[in-house]
Design an enzyme around this catalytic site. Structure first.
Site: not given
Ligand SMILES: NC(=O)c1ccc[n+]([C@@H]2O[C@H](COP(=O)([O-])OP(=O)(O)OC[C@H]3O[C@@H](n4cnc5c(N)ncnc54)[C@H](O)[C@@H]3O)[C@@H](O)[C@H]2O)c1
Length: 254
Positions: A46, A99, A164, A197
């Site tokens: 991360d 992820n 996105y 989520v």
């Molecule tokens: N939360 C939702 O409702 C949802 C729905 C569909 C898809 N997603 C996808 O799920 C995945 C996880 O998201 P989440 O919900 O856990 O959100 P989150 O923001 O809690 O987690 C995302 C993580 O990615 C890390 N990150 C961001 N930029 C980065 C980089 N350049 N290099 C390395 N790490 C980096 C962040 O620091 C964070 O820890 C993402 O790809 C998001 O698009 C989330």
């Protein structure tokens, strides 16, 4: 609406090495807990170094095998460094979970080119770089499996989410192509397609966003996505590649 969080299957991923990007928090941290709970050695990557180290320490304090590395998924040199680290320590990689992701809500008319490029660089190019860089180590595994995290907004589109949605739709094409190209090496590549989520991203609106449009009437707990990832990377999914596992509480069926 309450639900019972899914439980790990002990030993199902014993002796596997897993790299999870965006592993510091949210779904990535849940994936780490689940895969380590099934016996994998997990590397959380991360840009949130303090949070990532804390998450890894928490897993270790539960007797699980976890470590943290700094990795900006949009930076080719960072990927190369992590490749060298994994090569030296394990000589292979069994599981790669792409992820990490970012979001910025802006109407297309107001979307800056800089913001567009950043979202594509992290969400889409990050997964491309990850698979390209880690391919030699995935080849050295006899269980190679990749999961790319897309979103229901990829196929559906969503107002305010042009960059996105484009990045997440792009991941589906990337996933299918990688599945075709990696299949001869026995490496499976699939996409996870989450609906809403509960993670730090949407903590401010627990009942808003996609919830009213989700038949099950709530966001997923991250552990419910982690259960899907554990399935996709384990041997139960040995004939599953190039597909999309939609975990969205019915959002797509509306
Ligand atoms: N939360 C939702 O409702 C949802 C729905 C569909 C898809 N997603 C996808 O799920 C995945 C996880 O998201 P989440 O919900 O856990 O959100 P989150 O923001 O809690 O987690 C995302 C993580 O990615 C890390 N990150 C961001 N930029 C980065 C980089 N350049 N290099 C390395 N790490 C980096 C962040 O620091 C964070 O820890 C993402 O790809 C998001 O698009 C989330």
């Amino acid at each position: 609406m309450s639900h019972t969080p899914p439980a790990p299957v002990p030993g199902r991923l014993a002796h596997r090495v897993a790299l999870i990007t965006g592993g510091a928090r949210g779904q990535g941290a849940a994936h780490a807990l689940r895969l380590a709970g099934e016996g994998a050695s997990v590397i959380l990557a991360d840009v949130l170094d303090d949070e990532g180290r804390r998450t890894a320490e928490e897993l270790c304090s539960q007797g699980l095998d976890a470590a943290y590395v700094h990795l900006d998924v949009s930076a080719p040199d960072d990927w190369q460094r992590v490749h060298e680290l994994l090569d030296a320590r394990f000589g292979r990689l069994d599981i790669l979970v792409n992820n990490a992701g970012i979001v910025q809500v802006t109407d297309l008319a107001d979307q800056s080119l800089e913001g567009w490029n950043r979202i594509l660089a992290v969400n889409l190019t990050g997964a491309f770089l990850g698979m390209r860089t880690m391919l030699p180590l995935l080849r050295a595994s006899s269980h190679g499996a990749v999961v790319n995290t897309s979103s229901v907004f990829g196929p559906s589109g969503a107002v305010g989410y042009a960059a996105y949605a484009a990045s997440k739709a792009g991941l589906l094409g990337l996933t299918r192509t990688a599945a075709l190209e990696f299949a001869p090496a026995g490496i499976r590549v699939n996409a996870l397609v989450p609906g809403g989520v509960s993670t730090p991203i949407n903590a401010q609106e627990p009942d808003g966003g996609v919830v009213p449009e989700t038949p099950l009437g709530r966001r997923a707990d991250p552990s419910e996505l982690a259960a899907a990832v554990a399935y996709l990377v384990c041997d139960d999914a040995s004939f599953v590649t190039g597909t999309e596992l939609v975990v969205d509480g019915g959002f797509r069926t509306r």
